[in-house]
Design a protein around this motif. Structure first.
Motif, PDB file in Angstrom:
ATOM      1  N   VAL A 414       0.876  -0.812   0.109  1.00 20.37           N
ATOM      2  CA  VAL A 414      -0.258   0.087  -0.123  1.00 20.37           C
ATOM      3  C   VAL A 414       0.832   1.215  -0.557  1.00 20.37           C
ATOM      4  CG1 VAL A 414      -1.930   1.242   1.298  1.00 20.37           C
ATOM      5  CG2 VAL A 414      -2.233  -1.146   1.245  1.00 20.37           C
ATOM      6  N   GLN A 415       1.804   1.271   0.758  1.00 22.20           N
ATOM      7  CA  GLN A 415       3.049   2.453   0.717  1.00 22.20           C
ATOM      8  C   GLN A 415       3.598   2.534  -0.537  1.00 22.20           C
ATOM      9  OE1 GLN A 415       5.088   1.741   4.374  1.00 22.20           O
ATOM     10  NE2 GLN A 415       3.834   3.577   5.276  1.00 22.20           N
ATOM     11  N   ILE A 416       4.394   1.740  -1.321  1.00 22.61           N
ATOM     12  CA  ILE A 416       4.789   1.918  -2.760  1.00 22.61           C
ATOM     13  C   ILE A 416       3.679   2.138  -3.466  1.00 22.61           C
ATOM     14  CG2 ILE A 416       5.565   0.095  -3.995  1.00 22.61           C
ATOM     15  CD1 ILE A 416       6.668  -1.530  -2.321  1.00 22.61           C
ATOM     16  N   PHE A 417       2.232   1.611  -2.865  1.00 29.03           N
ATOM     17  CA  PHE A 417       1.375   2.441  -4.609  1.00 29.03           C
ATOM     18  C   PHE A 417       1.100   3.825  -4.330  1.00 29.03           C
ATOM     19  CE2 PHE A 417      -3.285   3.400  -4.532  1.00 29.03           C
ATOM     20  CZ  PHE A 417      -3.249   3.412  -6.385  1.00 29.03           C
ATOM     21  N   ALA A 418       0.913   4.149  -3.070  1.00 27.21           N
ATOM     22  CA  ALA A 418       0.802   5.671  -2.332  1.00 27.21           C
ATOM     23  C   ALA A 418       1.567   6.810  -2.922  1.00 27.21           C
ATOM     24  CB  ALA A 418       0.436   5.832  -0.602  1.00 27.21           C
ATOM     25  N   SER A 419       3.227   6.095  -2.743  1.00 27.74           N
ATOM     26  CA  SER A 419       4.447   7.146  -3.176  1.00 27.74           C
ATOM     27  C   SER A 419       4.645   7.261  -4.589  1.00 27.74           C
ATOM     28  CB  SER A 419       5.285   6.119  -2.791  1.00 27.74           C
ATOM     29  OG  SER A 419       5.837   4.871  -3.177  1.00 27.74           O
ATOM     30  N   MET A 420       4.210   6.066  -5.531  1.00 28.93           N
ATOM     31  CA  MET A 420       3.924   6.345  -6.791  1.00 28.93           C
ATOM     32  C   MET A 420       3.039   7.558  -6.816  1.00 28.93           C
ATOM     33  SD  MET A 420       5.185   1.985  -7.780  1.00 28.93           S
ATOM     34  CE  MET A 420       4.750   2.939  -9.995  1.00 28.93           C
ATOM     35  N   LEU A 421       1.754   7.194  -6.260  1.00 34.37           N
ATOM     36  CA  LEU A 421       0.579   8.199  -7.141  1.00 34.37           C
ATOM     37  C   LEU A 421       0.980  10.136  -6.237  1.00 34.37           C
ATOM     38  CD1 LEU A 421      -2.030   8.300  -7.487  1.00 34.37           C
ATOM     39  CD2 LEU A 421      -2.746   7.945  -4.643  1.00 34.37           C
ATOM     40  N   LEU A 422       1.601   9.656  -4.945  1.00 35.27           N
ATOM     41  CA  LEU A 422       2.328  10.584  -5.145  1.00 35.27           C
ATOM     42  C   LEU A 422       3.390  11.932  -5.910  1.00 35.27           C
ATOM     43  CD1 LEU A 422       3.542  11.817  -0.636  1.00 35.27           C
ATOM     44  CD2 LEU A 422       4.532  12.769  -2.988  1.00 35.27           C
ATOM     45  N   SER A 423       4.227  11.032  -5.953  1.00 34.44           N
ATOM     46  CA  SER A 423       5.380  11.396  -6.463  1.00 34.44           C
ATOM     47  C   SER A 423       4.417  11.668  -8.574  1.00 34.44           C
ATOM     48  CB  SER A 423       6.313  10.594  -7.616  1.00 34.44           C
ATOM     49  OG  SER A 423       6.688   9.669  -6.295  1.00 34.44           O
ATOM     50  N   LEU A 424       3.376  10.629  -8.684  1.00 36.66           N
ATOM     51  CA  LEU A 424       2.909  11.626 -10.286  1.00 36.66           C
ATOM     52  C   LEU A 424       1.958  12.815  -9.691  1.00 36.66           C
ATOM     53  CD1 LEU A 424       0.842  10.266 -12.708  1.00 36.66           C
ATOM     54  CD2 LEU A 424      -0.633   8.738 -11.301  1.00 36.66           C
ATOM     55  N   ALA A 425       1.260  12.510  -9.151  1.00 38.23           N
ATOM     56  CA  ALA A 425       0.281  14.064  -9.415  1.00 38.23           C
ATOM     57  C   ALA A 425       1.856  14.785  -8.435  1.00 38.23           C
ATOM     58  CB  ALA A 425       0.019  13.847  -7.441  1.00 38.23           C
ATOM     59  N   PHE A 426       3.109  14.508  -8.174  1.00 37.49           N
ATOM     60  CA  PHE A 426       3.245  15.802  -7.748  1.00 37.49           C
ATOM     61  C   PHE A 426       4.024  16.286  -9.363  1.00 37.49           C
ATOM     62  CE2 PHE A 426       7.544  17.224  -5.019  1.00 37.49           C
ATOM     63  CZ  PHE A 426       6.628  18.762  -5.008  1.00 37.49           C
ATOM     64  N   ALA A 427       4.301  15.419  -9.725  1.00 40.81           N
ATOM     65  CA  ALA A 427       5.560  15.492 -11.631  1.00 40.81           C
ATOM     66  C   ALA A 427       3.495  16.905 -12.812  1.00 40.81           C
ATOM     67  CB  ALA A 427       5.128  14.175 -12.060  1.00 40.81           C
ATOM     68  N   ILE A 428       2.368  15.950 -12.073  1.00 39.81           N
ATOM     69  CA  ILE A 428       1.703  16.782 -12.865  1.00 39.81           C
ATOM     70  C   ILE A 428       1.522  18.215 -12.631  1.00 39.81           C
ATOM     71  CG2 ILE A 428      -1.130  17.318 -13.052  1.00 39.81           C
ATOM     72  CD1 ILE A 428      -0.953  13.943 -12.833  1.00 39.81           C
ATOM     73  N   LEU A 429       1.402  18.490 -11.116  1.00 46.21           N
ATOM     74  CA  LEU A 429       1.628  19.244 -10.130  1.00 46.21           C
ATOM     75  C   LEU A 429       2.861  20.580 -11.162  1.00 46.21           C
ATOM     76  CD1 LEU A 429       0.905  19.599  -6.786  1.00 46.21           C
ATOM     77  CD2 LEU A 429      -0.768  20.169  -7.953  1.00 46.21           C
ATOM     78  N   LEU A 430       4.261  19.882 -11.171  1.00 46.80           N
ATOM     79  CA  LEU A 430       5.010  20.746 -11.721  1.00 46.80           C
ATOM     80  C   LEU A 430       5.168  21.382 -13.072  1.00 46.80           C
ATOM     81  CD1 LEU A 430       7.729  18.846  -9.740  1.00 46.80           C
ATOM     82  CD2 LEU A 430       7.410  20.972  -9.252  1.00 46.80           C
ATOM     83  N   GLN A 431       3.884  21.012 -14.016  1.00 43.73           N
ATOM     84  CA  GLN A 431       3.799  20.667 -14.806  1.00 43.73           C
ATOM     85  C   GLN A 431       4.474  19.792 -16.003  1.00 43.73           C
ATOM     86  OE1 GLN A 431       1.331  22.202 -16.105  1.00 43.73           O
ATOM     87  NE2 GLN A 431       0.697  24.515 -14.687  1.00 43.73           N
TER      88      GLN A 431
END
Length: 569
Positions: A414-431
């Protein structure tokens, strides 16, 4: 017999002080026998210089067959004016440019970032001259002021996008050299860019400067600028000055790759993923997501009204903290602390922190101090917003537990999935570009796997585990930037999102709000240590990649030049 007459007396000119006295044999070699008081007496041997192998000798060279007196031995006491035994004037290194010249520096088959960085770290006299530039129509070359203006505009976009000061200087130097301006010196600070070009030793230098007024986060635009500089640095690509201006104008006019509503949803997903990362459930996920999206919209509203970023961060931090307090007051059986922690993950200025530490490690101390001061102001604004909400929550009877354990590592998948989701959302925020989102998402998951294996399974300290995971992120980012000839920021900034010290920051603020100042400050100092470990680890990973990759001018790392200075004194 007639008596012989005495010869006519000689004049004063005939009896000169330099006239050879009678009875002394004249020199047989036909050269002047006038000697200096500094001439080495005849019979003393002079040691030939062991390094000189050429047959050509200087006019100051000693005649062949003479030897210089040897230095006093260790057994002699020696005079105060005698040469030390550890130094020999006859074998001293050359003080000026040797006759054979300096060794040639190979600057081919390497990325332009490394080439320009290597030349910036060289002394000016050792920099190789640029090849004849054909990127202009006029035989006399392009106008120097226009080249400097283009260079400053490119540097402005890079610095405003969060690029490090050394990389900005390297890009500016590359643009100048691509148009044949070799005597250029760029200078980058936090808000000011300047560049100076001296056409020759007898002409006045031309200096131009530009101020960075606004900063924005758009890594797609940053990648486009890097692609432009790469094309300009390519000797096989002929881009005129007008064409470079046209491409730069297109980069400025291009809209962001993601609309505003996508950025708002990404902010919510980042907070929800962070709440899962620290042990929250489905209810906590949606509560953190809603609070973060509400805070993002309020921050956009404040930005439209012209409020400074300090107040924008404070307003954005309040809704996630309020959601956690509401869940606690209503006695919902969830980890309310995970909601507040998830909201903090979306606000912590990890990008500015990494850039500030990188500038300090590469010798740009003024820019580093300004960036770190900016990070401190953002951090204080987040603290102020969360503390206001927590203070009122404590007054309302919210029982927030400062001893709660978050992110125990009991659910690794669950934490590995959450970390990947966090990085994905962060990448979108950084355009970021869509082509880099998948790579940075995987990089964030691998970074969390390294951290979890070292901290939870290996029982290693969180600071050391964070530094090791961040170093792996920096190494991967540098390798990808060299593979694609682009900036390393899109591959590193979003991947460090799971490592940000959100929980340590929250518990520090909670301790201060509940009156436990000592425990709160201790937790905040732990958060600062984790943040520094992230920044240093990312920079160290990049330096390791440069250490083992091929560098300009040397086949190994032995020929690498340090940034700014090699020693501190």
């Amino acid at each position: 017999m007639t008596e012989a007459k005495d010869p006519k007396p000689q004049s004063d000119e005939a009896r000169s002080a330099f006239r050879q006295p009678s009875g002394i044999a004249a020199s047989v070699d036909g050269e002047s026998s006038t000697t200096s008081e500094f001439e080495i007496p005849q019979g003393l041997a002079v040691a030939r210089h062991a390094v000189i192998e050429s047959e050509t000798t200087s006019e100051f060279a000693l005649p062949e067959g003479l030897e210089a007196p040897s230095a006093p031995g260790a057994e002699g006491e020696g005079s105060a004016f005698s040469m030390p035994s550890t130094h020999s004037a006859w074998t001293a290194p050359t003080a000026f440019t040797p006759a054979s010249g300096f060794p040639a520096v190979s600057l081919t088959d390497v990325p332009w970032q490394d080439r320009m960085r290597a030349m910036l770290r060289m002394p000016v006299a050792e920099r190789p001259a640029p090849e004849p530039s054909q990127k202009h129509d006029d035989e006399t070359g392009p106008a120097v002021p226009r080249v400097l203006d283009l260079t400053l505009r490119i540097g402005e976009l890079l610095l405003a996008g969060g690029e490090g000061a050394e990389d900005v200087e390297a890009a500016m130097f590359a643009v100048c050299r691509s148009y044949g301006l070799d005597r250029c010196e760029p200078n980058v600070t936090f808000t000011l860019l300047s560049i100076s070009h001296q056409p020759s030793l007898v002409e006045d230098p031309v200096t131009a400067s530009r101020t960075v007024r606004r900063r924005g986060t758009d890594y797609t635009r940053l990648a486009a600028v890097f692609h432009l500089v790469d094309d300009l640095s390519d000797p096989d690509t002929n881009i005129s000055l007008e064409e470079a201006y046209r491409r730069l104008a297109e980069i400025r006019r291009n809209r962001h790759p993601y609309p505003t509503w996508v950025l708002t949803v990404a902010s919510g997903l980042l907070a929800g993923g962070a709440s899962l990362l620290v042990g929250g459930g489905a209810t906590v996920f949606f509560a953190a997501m809603f609070g973060s999206m509400l805070g993002d919209r309020l921050a956009w509203l404040c930005a439209g009204r012209g409020l400074p970023e300090f107040y924008q961060f404070a307003v954005a931090a309040m809704p996630p903290a309020a959601m956690g307090v509401v869940l606690t007051v209503t006695h919902v059986d969830v980890k309310a602390s995970a909601v507040i922690t998830g909201g903090l993950f979306a606000l912590l200025p990890g990008r500015a922190l990494v850039a500030g530490v990188q500038d300090g490690l590469t010798g740009f101390y003024i820019t580093a101090a300004a960036r770190l001061l900016e990070v401190m102001y953002f951090f204080v604004s987040i603290v102020a917003g969360v503390l206001v909400v927590l203070y009122f929550g404590v007054q309302l009877g919210a029982e927030l537990n400062p001893d709660a354990k978050l992110g125990t590592g009991d659910e690794p998948f669950v934490q590995i999935f959450a970390s990947m989701l966090l990085s994905l959302a962060f990448a979108i925020l950084l355009q970021q570009e869509r082509s880099t989102v998948l790579a940075v998402t995987l990089n964030g998951g691998i970074a969390w796997c390294v951290y979890g294996a070292m901290n939870y399974a290996g029982d290693i300290s969180p600071v050391a585990s964070t530094a090791a995971a961040a170093g792996l992120v920096g190494l991967f980012g540098q390798l990808m930037s060299r593979y694609r000839f682009a900036s390393a920021l899109p591959y590193t900034t979003a991947a460090i999102g799971p490592l940000l010290p959100g929980s340590a920051t929250y518990f520090g603020l909670l301790g201060i709000a509940q009156g436990e100042v000592d425990a709160g400050l201790l937790s905040l100092s732990n958060a600062v240590a984790l943040a520094m470990a992230i920044a240093i680890g990312v920079n160290l990973g990049g330096e390791i990649s440069r250490l083992f990759l091929r560098m300009p001018g040397a086949a190994s790392a032995a020929g690498r030049r340090a940034a700014k200075r090699t020693r501190g004194f």
